[in-house]
Design an enzyme around this catalytic site. Structure first.
Site, PDB file in Angstrom:
ATOM      1  N   CYS A 158      19.633   4.674 -29.079  1.00  0.00           N
ATOM      2  CA  CYS A 158      20.968   4.230 -28.666  1.00  0.00           C
ATOM      3  C   CYS A 158      21.166   3.635 -27.309  1.00  0.00           C
ATOM      4  O   CYS A 158      22.135   3.315 -27.076  1.00  0.00           O
ATOM      5  CB  CYS A 158      21.774   5.830 -28.914  1.00  0.00           C
ATOM      6  SG  CYS A 158      20.479   6.976 -28.082  1.00  0.00           S
ATOM      7  N   HIS A 251      27.463   6.087 -24.936  1.00  0.00           N
ATOM      8  CA  HIS A 251      26.703   5.295 -23.586  1.00  0.00           C
ATOM      9  C   HIS A 251      26.836   4.749 -22.930  1.00  0.00           C
ATOM     10  O   HIS A 251      27.342   3.290 -23.222  1.00  0.00           O
ATOM     11  CB  HIS A 251      25.237   5.470 -23.586  1.00  0.00           C
ATOM     12  CG  HIS A 251      24.679   6.153 -24.421  1.00  0.00           C
ATOM     13  ND1 HIS A 251      24.654   8.108 -24.705  1.00  0.00           N
ATOM     14  CD2 HIS A 251      23.047   6.644 -25.579  1.00  0.00           C
ATOM     15  CE1 HIS A 251      24.047   8.634 -25.343  1.00  0.00           C
ATOM     16  NE2 HIS A 251      22.607   7.985 -26.104  1.00  0.00           N
TER      17      HIS A 251
END
Length: 361
Positions: A158, A251
């Site tokens: 990710c 993120h």
């Protein structure tokens, strides 16, 4: 598609499994027909198995509440109910490799969110806009497994979703050195603030194994298929630091880049906003219309304002500017459990379906 394909979710009770369920609720191509988890959840309804651990902001879909959870280890039984499976199991890497191969050997394609097979040479690890050509290795993998339709495909970590797409868009300028610091949401660890109170108003400057993944996995994305295997690229050289921050989803990456060929800022922005790939050309159901957006504001992208760009499947880039040590620096943002996990895996499955690798049994 006349009839929806039947899909199973392995590891259905965890956070990524829950994200799969929420994203697949009204999917035009796929219908969830099997939920599998650990033996302790098996035999319960999904609602009972999850209990108070539903972590999505949207309600649990009515359709799955009364579905009986199957034992993920009863491979043949689960495989009999599905055309393919998504894997989000919580096991050791060796156990994950073994169980994903076992499902593949029942002629059930596996699209995995796990890291266990990311470096298996004949397993494609894909961001579909970046390296769709890596599906070529599936034929070699099927020969190794002795299958006619079963295989494993995976999506990457990710953390790299916030910067690897931008670097791909800039490939013609030959990036040679990259320094990235990722600021990673707690959902990446399968947590919410309720079950990780020590993360409130806190930063933890360590995420086990994350820096190696963040440095090496982009090179596999940019690798070449040679004799039925993927050989990773050698450039750019990437070094990272990965930090856990008090954010639920999203993120962020702060990135410095050095290029062999010196682009202008205008050229870099142009390549970002015009970058698209096979998911856009094929109009896949989960594909963002605009994969990468560039944001001119000084204080963007921000998690609260931008993490759900293109339903969480797009990437936001901002603060692109010249640097005194490297050539350029920028900020990237991607949704870690949508584009970076379940949504990215669903897009991989859609690409594999469009290319004929996933079909009804």
């Amino acid at each position: 598609m006349d009839k929806k394909l039947r899909v199973g979710i392995l590891g259905a009770t965890g956070m990524v499994g829950q994200r799969f369920i929420s994203l697949l609720e009204n999917h035009p191509w796929y219908e969830v027909t099997a939920l599998a988890a650990s033996p302790r959840s098996a035999g319960k309804t999904y609602e009972e198995a999850v209990g108070g651990r539903w972590k999505m902001t949207t309600p649990m879909p009515e359709k799955v509440k009364s579905m009986i959870v199957m034992n993920v280890n009863e491979v043949e039984k689960v495989a009999a109910d599905v055309d393919f499976v998504f894997s989000a199991v919580d096991m050791t890497k060796e156990e994950i490799r073994n169980i994903e191969d076992a499902y593949a050997k029942t002629e059930t394609p596996v699209v995995s969110n796990n890291s266990a097979h990311r470096w298996t040479p004949d397993v494609p690890m894909m961001i579909p806009e970046v390296n769709p050509e890596h599906v070529e290795v599936i034929e070699a993998q099927k020969k190794r497994l002795g299958t006619s339709r079963g295989f494993v495909a995976v999506k990457p970590n990710c953390s790299i979703q916030a910067y690897a797409p931008a670097l791909t868009a800039w490939k013609e300028f030959e990036p040679v050195e990259v320094v990235a610091t990722t600021y990673q949401a707690i959902s990446g660890a399968g947590k919410t603030f309720k079950d990780w109170p020590e993360m409130v108003e806190n930063i933890i400057p360590y995420i086990g194994g994350e820096e190696e993944k963040s440095e090496q996995e982009p090179l596999r994305l940019w690798g070449k298929v040679v004799d039925g295997q993927i050989e990773k690229a050698t450039l750019p050289v990437i070094t990272t630091q990965c930090v856990r921050v008090p954010v639920l989803n999203g993120h962020t990456a702060a990135v410095f880049v050095k290029f062999n060929k010196k682009p202008t800022k205008e050229e870099l922005i142009d390549r970002l906003v015009n970058f698209s790939g096979e998911p856009q050309a094929l109009n896949l159901p989960s594909a963002p219309k605009q994969f990468i957006q560039y944001m001119e504001e000084d204080d963007r992208p921000q998690v609260k304002a931008d993490v759900d760009y293109e339903n969480g499947m797009g990437v936001s880039i901002g603060r692109l500017r010249e640097d005194t040590v490297y050539d350029y620096k920028f900020i990237g943002l991607a949704h870690n459990t949508v584009r970076g996990a379940a949504g990215g895996a669903i897009l991989c499955a859609e690409l594999l379906t469009a290319k004929g690798f996933i079909a009804a049994k």
